[in-house]
Design an enzyme around this catalytic site. Structure first.
Site, PDB file in Angstrom:
ATOM      1  N   ASP A 150       0.659  -0.869  -0.252  1.00  0.00           N
ATOM      2  CA  ASP A 150      -0.045  -0.351   0.096  1.00  0.00           C
ATOM      3  C   ASP A 150       0.703   1.129  -0.181  1.00  0.00           C
ATOM      4  O   ASP A 150       1.595   1.648   1.022  1.00  0.00           O
ATOM      5  CB  ASP A 150      -1.375  -0.183   1.049  1.00  0.00           C
ATOM      6  CG  ASP A 150      -2.033  -1.022   1.300  1.00  0.00           C
ATOM      7  OD1 ASP A 150      -1.887  -2.131   0.554  1.00  0.00           O
ATOM      8  OD2 ASP A 150      -3.124  -0.579   1.950  1.00  0.00           O
ATOM      9  N   LYS A 213      -7.144   3.260  -3.892  1.00  0.00           N
ATOM     10  CA  LYS A 213      -6.773   2.843  -2.155  1.00  0.00           C
ATOM     11  C   LYS A 213      -7.463   4.445  -1.856  1.00  0.00           C
ATOM     12  O   LYS A 213      -6.804   5.631  -1.841  1.00  0.00           O
ATOM     13  CB  LYS A 213      -6.373   2.310  -1.528  1.00  0.00           C
ATOM     14  CG  LYS A 213      -6.301   2.222  -0.214  1.00  0.00           C
ATOM     15  CD  LYS A 213      -5.688   1.444   0.759  1.00  0.00           C
ATOM     16  CE  LYS A 213      -5.455   2.155   2.109  1.00  0.00           C
ATOM     17  NZ  LYS A 213      -4.055   0.953   2.663  1.00  0.00           N
ATOM     18  N   LYS A 249      -9.813  -0.240  -3.122  1.00  0.00           N
ATOM     19  CA  LYS A 249     -10.637  -0.323  -1.436  1.00  0.00           C
ATOM     20  C   LYS A 249     -10.572   1.656  -0.372  1.00  0.00           C
ATOM     21  O   LYS A 249      -9.640   2.189  -0.749  1.00  0.00           O
ATOM     22  CB  LYS A 249      -8.739  -0.634  -0.995  1.00  0.00           C
ATOM     23  CG  LYS A 249      -8.346  -0.686   0.462  1.00  0.00           C
ATOM     24  CD  LYS A 249      -7.162  -1.286   0.845  1.00  0.00           C
ATOM     25  CE  LYS A 249      -6.644  -1.032   2.515  1.00  0.00           C
ATOM     26  NZ  LYS A 249      -6.031  -1.956   2.858  1.00  0.00           N
TER      27      LYS A 249
END
Lengths: 313, 312
Positions: A150, A213, A249
């Site tokens: 991430d 995300k 996400k």
């Protein structure tokens, strides 16, 4: 330092000039109204149970605190593998998300289980370190065994119009990831408007993100339904243009089972059933899991549950 | 003021504010009280209550008909308020409850008129019940910083240790308030629960929910934090079973003459080992001051005992 910049520039030159992605403006009123309208759906009984069980499998169970210890990560992993002790049909979760130093602990606990190990990297959460350090951060996390990374974008660069730099950093981070999946955190709470969110989504997807995300969870507002809808629409348009399915996400601020179900409705209505899988949709959350478990137990026993009866991770 | 002028004024503003020619009636929506806010039932349902006495017998008003989910929301609010309320000093809790007494005293006329029209027992009976209710609140306010000394103990043990027991609140208590007397009964049921730091979800008298809501308006302006006292109106038999099953409710206080419902609630409470206090309402004399005694507080307290080595 100048060498690093020079080599980055040289690599960028190899790939050819940066071409800004085609980005359409966002209708703020429409997006907010539609997100609010979709949150009015009432999901009950068997559908609710199915939705909640899916939400558990889509969860990136996260701990990103300065006080994280191997012990805490181990207990989080145990919960990730079997969220509800007496019901093996619940879980396991999609992934466990930790800081790089905790990756070996999580890898050890989750080996052979199919639960992914995600690590934040690239000078999380600000991303304001030299690129070489950020790339090194990624390589080490992958070296420790993380199979999902991430990353955070450089919001300063995004807001000052240096889109080529944002794009280039994502491209290089993707290279550094190797086989690991790359999730690109836009930190929408710092981007200021839906248009910038949309633009950042398009840049991230063009640069090779596997997932986009919303947030680090360190900034408020974090994930909101309208911001998620903007990103989902960017994913849809990218799919129409390239045929490539990018994952989504939302992370941060999703604390209740009801919210989770509403996010699933957003996905279903924007991208369809193909995205209703842990391969293409994840929740970044730490406290959400317990609320989902409490709702599942409520459906099973018909008794409202108490937080004291569930492990705190 | 001349007699003629006085009569003219009386004609413009009758005591109940209603029935002035040309004036639209302003009727109150009686809402439930959850987390310090007056809200409609999430179900959107309501039921109707008719005036049995007062200025306009037969007047019909709408009262929220609470649902299972209102019960859930109320428990959530009560649970969230628990730590803050129990964490206040006993002295401060006493001050807040005394202030509740002050507010009720100032709004005696309103409470009296609510009781009068809802019960049809006449103004004098209503006035008497309101006075008794205010006095009861004041009594419990006084208990806030005194019961601890009476219930705590230093226990003899066979060893070199101090052994001390102190009373602590249990948490969230679900209270089914007596059907009647609707105000004195409510006050006598709720105050002993919250004075020690518990929070509560109360199911108001089915016969007279309006006086209970007006009582909550006193609570809302008494500095009592939102969520300490939550009040639901409607059918007890519909909501109480869900409170009895709820895992965040620690005790049930049932002022109920319905033996069948009491048994059902007791059975449901077994799963979470709730403490259940059963009271027959019919034989209780609510004017008896013993209802404001120390024994009214003890059912909703836990004794915590701790050991401490001597000489350290």
């Amino acid at each position: 330092m100048s060498n690093l910049v020079a080599s980055a520039t040289a690599r960028a030159a190899e790939r050819g000039p940066y071409i800004p992605p085609r980005t359409s403006p966002v209708d703020q009123i429409f997006v907010e109204e539609r997100a609010a309208a979709l949150a009015k759906r009432s999901i009950k009984k068997a559908t609710k149970v199915a939705g909640l069980k899916l939400a558990v499998r889509m969860m990136d169970l996260t701990t990103l605190e300065g006080k994280d210890t191997p012990g805490k990560v181990r207990s989080l992993c145990a919960k990730a593998l079997r969220p509800l002790e007496h019901d093996p049909s619940v879980g396991p979760v999609g992934a466990v998300c930790v800081y790089p130093n905790m990756v070996p602990v999580a890898v050890d606990c989750l080996r052979g289980s199919g639960v992914h190990v995600a690590s934040v990297a690239t000078a999380f959460p600000s991303g304001l370190s030299p690129l070489a350090i950020k790339l090194d951060d990624v390589r080490r996390a992958v070296g420790f065994g993380a199979d999902e990374i991430d990353m955070v974008i450089d919001r300063g660069a995004m807001l000052s119009g240096d889109y080529a730099r944002v794009y280039d950093e994502i491209v290089q981070t993707k290279e550094a990831c190797g086989h690991a999946h790359l999730k690109v955190i836009l930190e929408t709470g710092e981007l200021g408007s839906y248009d910038v969110v949309r633009h950042a989504s398009d840049i991230a997807m063009a640069a090779g993100a596997d997932f986009i995300k919303t947030s680090t969870g360190k900034v408020t507002p974090a994930a909101t339904p309208p911001v998620t809808l903007v990103m989902l629409e960017a994913i849809r348009d990218h799919y129409y243009a390239t045929g490539k399915r990018i994952g989504m996400k939302p992370a941060g601020g999703i604390r209740t089972a009801k919210q989770a179900l509403h996010y699933l409705v957003l996905v279903k209505e924007t991208l369809g059933d193909a995205w209703l899988t842990p391969e293409l949709f994840r929740f970044g959350a730490s406290t959400l899991l317990n609320d989902v478990l409490m709702q599942l137990e409520k459906e099973r026993t018909q008794a409202y549950q108490g937080a004291d009866y569930f492990s705190k991770e | 003021m001349s007699a003629k002028k006085k009569a003219a004024d009386a004609a413009i503003v009758p005591s109940n504010g209603a029935a002035v020619p040309g004036r639209a009636r302003v009727q109150k929506a009686y809402k439930i009280y959850i987390g310090g806010a007056f809200v409609r039932s999430e179900s959107g349902r309501y039921f109707q209550v008719k005036d049995l006495g007062g200025d306009e017998p037969g007047l019909v008003e709408n009262v929220a008909l609470s649902s299972r989910k209102d019960g859930r929301d109320a428990v959530k609010a009560a649970h969230a308020a628990g730590a803050g309320w129990a964490g206040k000093t006993a002295y401060n809790r006493g001050q807040i409850l005394y202030r509740l007494g002050e507010v009720m005293e100032a709004r005696r006329a309103e409470l009296t008129s609510e009781l009068e029209r809802s019960t049809g027992r006449g103004r004098d009976a209503a006035r008497e019940e309101v006075l008794a209710s205010v006095d009861r609140v004041i009594s419990f306010a006084g208990w806030a910083d005194k019961y601890q000394s009476l219930l705590a103990s230093s226990n003899p043990v066979a060893g070199p240790h101090f052994n001390v027991s102190v009373p602590e609140p249990m948490g969230v208590v679900a209270v089914v308030a007596p059907r009647r007397p609707s105000l004195l009964g409510l006050v006598s049921a709720v105050l002993p629960v919250i004075v020690s730091g518990n929070t509560c979800v109360v199911l108001a008298s089915e016969e007279d929910p309006r006086t209970a809501v007006t009582f909550c308006e006193c609570v809302a302006t008494s500095d009592m934090p939102g969520g300490v006292l939550n009040l639901l109106t409607g059918k007890v038999s519909e909501v109480a079973p869900h409170l009895a099953r709820h895992m965040e409710v620690q005790a049930l206080d049932l002022w109920l003459d319905d033996a069948e419902l009491t048994r059902e609630l007791e059975t449901l409470a077994v799963a979470t080992v709730k403490r259940v206090k059963k009271r027959g309402v019919a034989e209780v004399d609510f004017r008896d001051d013993r209802l404001a005694g120390l024994s009214s507080l003890t059912p909703f307290l836990e004794l915590k005992t701790f050991w401490h080595p001597m000489g350290m």
